[in-house]
Write an enzyme that holds these catalytic residues in place. Sequence first.
Site, PDB file in Angstrom:
ATOM      1  N   ALA A   1       0.604  -1.117   0.010  1.00 30.07           N
ATOM      2  CA  ALA A   1      -0.180  -0.101  -0.022  1.00 30.07           C
ATOM      3  C   ALA A   1       0.853   1.337   0.086  1.00 30.07           C
ATOM      4  CB  ALA A   1      -0.893  -0.081   1.308  1.00 30.07           C
ATOM      5  N   GLY A   2       2.211   1.165  -0.078  1.00 29.66           N
ATOM      6  CA  GLY A   2       2.894   2.476  -0.029  1.00 29.66           C
ATOM      7  C   GLY A   2       3.578   3.050   1.168  1.00 29.66           C
TER       8      GLY A   2
ATOM      9  N   GLY B   1       5.533   1.003   3.232  1.00 24.69           N
ATOM     10  CA  GLY B   1       6.965   0.276   3.660  1.00 24.69           C
ATOM     11  C   GLY B   1       6.845  -0.880   4.481  1.00 24.69           C
ATOM     12  N   SER B   2       5.697  -1.735   4.175  1.00 23.31           N
ATOM     13  CA  SER B   2       5.511  -2.991   5.261  1.00 23.31           C
ATOM     14  C   SER B   2       6.680  -3.907   4.800  1.00 23.31           C
ATOM     15  CB  SER B   2       4.104  -3.222   4.909  1.00 23.31           C
ATOM     16  OG  SER B   2       4.162  -4.550   4.145  1.00 23.31           O
ATOM     17  N   SER B   3       6.867  -4.202   3.659  1.00 24.87           N
ATOM     18  CA  SER B   3       7.973  -4.978   3.428  1.00 24.87           C
ATOM     19  C   SER B   3       9.433  -4.672   4.131  1.00 24.87           C
ATOM     20  CB  SER B   3       8.120  -5.387   2.055  1.00 24.87           C
ATOM     21  OG  SER B   3       8.760  -4.363   0.959  1.00 24.87           O
TER      22      SER B   3
ATOM     23  N   ALA C   1       9.674  -2.694   6.897  1.00 31.87           N
ATOM     24  CA  ALA C   1       9.576  -2.820   8.193  1.00 31.87           C
ATOM     25  C   ALA C   1       9.715  -4.156   8.805  1.00 31.87           C
ATOM     26  CB  ALA C   1       8.385  -2.153   8.640  1.00 31.87           C
TER      27      ALA C   1
ATOM     28  N   ASP D   1      13.288   3.273   2.198  1.00 29.77           N
ATOM     29  CA  ASP D   1      12.306   2.482   3.018  1.00 29.77           C
ATOM     30  C   ASP D   1      13.094   1.799   4.288  1.00 29.77           C
ATOM     31  OD1 ASP D   1      10.337   3.148   1.204  1.00 29.77           O
ATOM     32  OD2 ASP D   1       9.681   1.028   1.022  1.00 29.77           O
TER      33      ASP D   1
END
Length: 319
Positions: free
Chosen positions: A102-103, A105-107, A109, A150
């Site tokens: 979704a933009g 930065g989940s990956s 983090a 990120d």
Amino acid sequence: MATASAPGKVILIGEHFVVEDEPAIAVAVDLRARVSVEALQGDFRIIVESPGLRACTVFKGKEEEKGDVLYPVFYAARSAMQRIGAIKPLYIRVESDIPPAAGMGSSAAVAVATVAATMAELGREIDEEDVSRIAYLSERIVHGKPSGIDNTISTYGGAIAYRKSEGFIRLQADFSPISLVLSDSGIPRSTGEMVAKVRSLKERYPTVMDPLYHAAGRLAIEVGKALERGDFQTVGDLMNINHGLLSAVGVSNMELERLVHASRKLGALGAKITGAGGGGFVVALCWREDEDRIMGGLRKVSERVMATRISEEGVIVER
Ligand code: PMV
């Protein structure tokens, strides 16, 4: 067992352009990924479980495992162990409040928290530079050619100005008067694909695209200055210009435009795509006192609307 967490992020200025070494500005937000790592006995294997993705995979380092959705987590943990020089079987559990794809930065983090938790479980002190660098390797698997912004913001937290060739500087800004309101287009997308699309446009039309990249770099410099003097009106104006550049390089669509224009009409200081675009979230910079009203208005056009606060906290080992 060791647990570490790391924040998601919002890019205020400069996504995509940062891939080609223009400066960009990102802030860490109060949504986090949390990863627990436990060393196991027996043969080498890394079991990765993500209740959120309803997935659990046992990795042994085989070629065919590469397509698995959890492979980057395995890769981050194995790279962390290679850095330390101790390879052990592990069980890893991933939990995250950060919406995926979704933009936000989940990956990155998840990668940062995985590296930190793996190092902690194996009894190593956490060195932030190492954590960020190893997380970057796993980001390369997910995105192909990441800029590194990120993993950097997720490791260090706060607000940063980042440039690929120069690293980052911390921005000293007081964010207490403002809120970042995020509205979801509901369209999932792949960062890697969006980055490849923009790069291919740049390769085809370099003389047209180069000045856009240069303008984006100038925007980031001006936003850095405006943030440090607390001039959020200017930050908002420049975010609007940045959105125009993102549309120009082909990462906007009807749904994202609708959210950007709804945010502005509701009184946001500025609104733009955040992250790779093509879907994902729009970020609106708002005065804190306008937050409820703007969120209420956006709920009429978006299924998911969230207000986030900037978080000073980067990666932390929780236990
Ligand atoms: O959409 P996200 O959270 O993956 O952000 C990507 C940011 C880009 O600038 C598009 C890519 C990058 O590596 O910097």
